[in-house]
Design a protein around this motif. Sequence first.
Motif, short mmCIF file in Angstrom:
data_model
loop_
_atom_site.label_atom_id
_atom_site.label_comp_id
_atom_site.label_asym_id
_atom_site.label_seq_id
_atom_site.Cartn_x
_atom_site.Cartn_y
_atom_site.Cartn_z
N VAL A 43 -4.55 17.58 -4.21
CA VAL A 43 -5.69 16.70 -3.92
C VAL A 43 -6.23 16.10 -5.22
O VAL A 43 -6.45 14.88 -5.32
N ASN A 44 -6.43 16.92 -6.23
CA ASN A 44 -6.94 16.43 -7.51
C ASN A 44 -5.95 15.47 -8.17
O ASN A 44 -6.36 14.46 -8.77
N TYR A 45 -4.67 15.79 -8.07
CA TYR A 45 -3.65 14.90 -8.65
C TYR A 45 -3.70 13.52 -8.00
O TYR A 45 -3.67 12.49 -8.70
N LEU A 46 -3.78 13.47 -6.68
CA LEU A 46 -3.80 12.18 -5.99
C LEU A 46 -5.07 11.40 -6.31
O LEU A 46 -5.03 10.18 -6.49
N LEU A 47 -6.21 12.09 -6.37
CA LEU A 47 -7.46 11.40 -6.70
C LEU A 47 -7.41 10.82 -8.11
O LEU A 47 -7.88 9.69 -8.36
N LYS A 48 -6.83 11.55 -9.05
CA LYS A 48 -6.69 11.05 -10.41
C LYS A 48 -5.67 9.92 -10.50
O LYS A 48 -5.70 9.14 -11.47
N SER A 49 -4.79 9.84 -9.48
CA SER A 49 -3.78 8.77 -9.45
C SER A 49 -4.28 7.53 -8.71
O SER A 49 -3.49 6.71 -8.26
N SER A 52 -5.10 24.72 9.65
CA SER A 52 -4.97 23.92 8.44
C SER A 52 -5.33 22.46 8.72
O SER A 52 -4.83 21.86 9.66
N ASP A 53 -6.22 21.90 7.88
CA ASP A 53 -6.57 20.49 7.96
C ASP A 53 -5.66 19.68 7.04
O ASP A 53 -5.08 20.21 6.09
N GLU A 54 -5.56 18.38 7.32
CA GLU A 54 -4.78 17.46 6.50
C GLU A 54 -5.68 16.34 6.00
O GLU A 54 -6.59 15.89 6.72
N LEU A 55 -5.42 15.88 4.78
CA LEU A 55 -6.09 14.70 4.25
C LEU A 55 -5.09 13.55 4.18
O LEU A 55 -3.93 13.75 3.82
N VAL A 56 -5.56 12.36 4.52
CA VAL A 56 -4.74 11.15 4.40
C VAL A 56 -5.24 10.37 3.19
O VAL A 56 -6.43 10.03 3.10
N PHE A 57 -4.34 10.09 2.26
CA PHE A 57 -4.67 9.34 1.05
C PHE A 57 -4.03 7.96 1.10
O PHE A 57 -2.94 7.78 1.64
N GLY A 58 -4.72 6.97 0.56
CA GLY A 58 -4.17 5.63 0.48
C GLY A 58 -4.47 5.01 -0.87
O GLY A 58 -5.48 5.32 -1.51
N ARG A 59 -3.57 4.14 -1.31
CA ARG A 59 -3.79 3.38 -2.54
C ARG A 59 -3.27 1.97 -2.33
O ARG A 59 -2.09 1.76 -2.03
N ILE A 60 -4.16 0.98 -2.48
CA ILE A 60 -3.78 -0.41 -2.33
C ILE A 60 -3.10 -0.88 -3.62
O ILE A 60 -3.65 -0.75 -4.71
N LEU A 61 -1.90 -1.44 -3.48
CA LEU A 61 -1.17 -1.96 -4.64
C LEU A 61 -1.39 -3.45 -4.82
O LEU A 61 -1.38 -3.97 -5.94
N LYS A 66 0.82 -1.20 0.00
CA LYS A 66 0.00 0.00 0.00
C LYS A 66 0.86 1.26 0.00
O LYS A 66 1.93 1.29 0.61
N LEU A 67 0.37 2.29 -0.67
CA LEU A 67 0.96 3.63 -0.61
C LEU A 67 0.05 4.52 0.22
O LEU A 67 -1.17 4.36 0.20
N TYR A 68 0.64 5.45 0.95
CA TYR A 68 -0.19 6.46 1.62
C TYR A 68 0.60 7.75 1.73
O TYR A 68 1.83 7.76 1.72
N CYS A 69 -0.10 8.85 1.81
CA CYS A 69 0.54 10.15 1.97
C CYS A 69 -0.47 11.11 2.57
O CYS A 69 -1.67 10.83 2.61
N THR A 70 0.01 12.24 3.05
CA THR A 70 -0.86 13.29 3.56
C THR A 70 -0.56 14.58 2.80
O THR A 70 0.54 14.77 2.28
N HIS A 100 -5.61 7.24 -5.80
CA HIS A 100 -5.59 7.28 -4.34
C HIS A 100 -7.00 7.63 -3.86
O HIS A 100 -7.76 8.28 -4.57
N ARG A 101 -7.33 7.18 -2.65
CA ARG A 101 -8.62 7.55 -2.09
C ARG A 101 -8.41 8.22 -0.73
O ARG A 101 -7.45 7.91 -0.01
N ILE A 102 -9.30 9.15 -0.41
CA ILE A 102 -9.21 9.84 0.88
C ILE A 102 -9.69 8.89 1.97
O ILE A 102 -10.81 8.39 1.93
N GLU A 103 -8.84 8.66 2.98
CA GLU A 103 -9.19 7.74 4.06
C GLU A 103 -9.44 8.47 5.38
O GLU A 103 -10.09 7.92 6.27
#
Length: 230
Positions: free
Chosen positions: A29-35, A51-60, A16-20, A37-40
Amino acid sequence: VKSAMCTMLRAEGVRKLYCTCPASDKHIVNYLLKSRHRIEAHLVAHYRPDSDELVFGRILQQSLSRPEKPRARKSTPSALDEHALDELEASEFIRLLDPSWLPVPRAGLQRIARAALDDRADDYAEKPVKYRHLKTAERCQAILFAVPKRGNSAKLLLCAGTSHTPSIQRLFEEMEQHLKDLGKRKVFCLHPLMDSVMIRMMRKSGYRPEGILIEPYHDGVDVVCLSKFL
């Protein structure tokens, strides 16, 4: 480039990949969604009060594991003693991890335990870890670790071998007061989603859910992120 990187990581066994990123950075945000990744999780005023943070994850690599419930807890301690553990034995740490976390990488968490007992780590670069624990009959029953993060926040990790929630709640209260005295403004706890007993206790103690991380540390073990402002 993205496709080649994912192929290389899969070949190396990465699940899995993840980033904030800041929630306000619409371009990223748009780049990650198009890649794919989903907001978790949506972390409110996480690293900065404004400032808020979003956590993104992508299952490989998709997991074939089925969710498991935590193992049964037996003991019911009532005494809080934060000074009894001069050394945190690896066997005791693993014993407490099992009912809380199921299978997780042991080496990294044992490094956390060693750091908690090392008074030489005083600055953020070394991430000095604090801990509180419960014991009965000279045996450790629960440990709560706190790892400092940016912006005067701290991440909590609970390892509990008891279902005596009043004692666990007191453990959290002691840690929260200690962190507040150190100038921390927010704490957040990552905990296995299937452990309904401890999650219910945290919710009653004022923690609010900010998201669910899908299998971040092990196949079949999703984690809920709960936070509280001090």
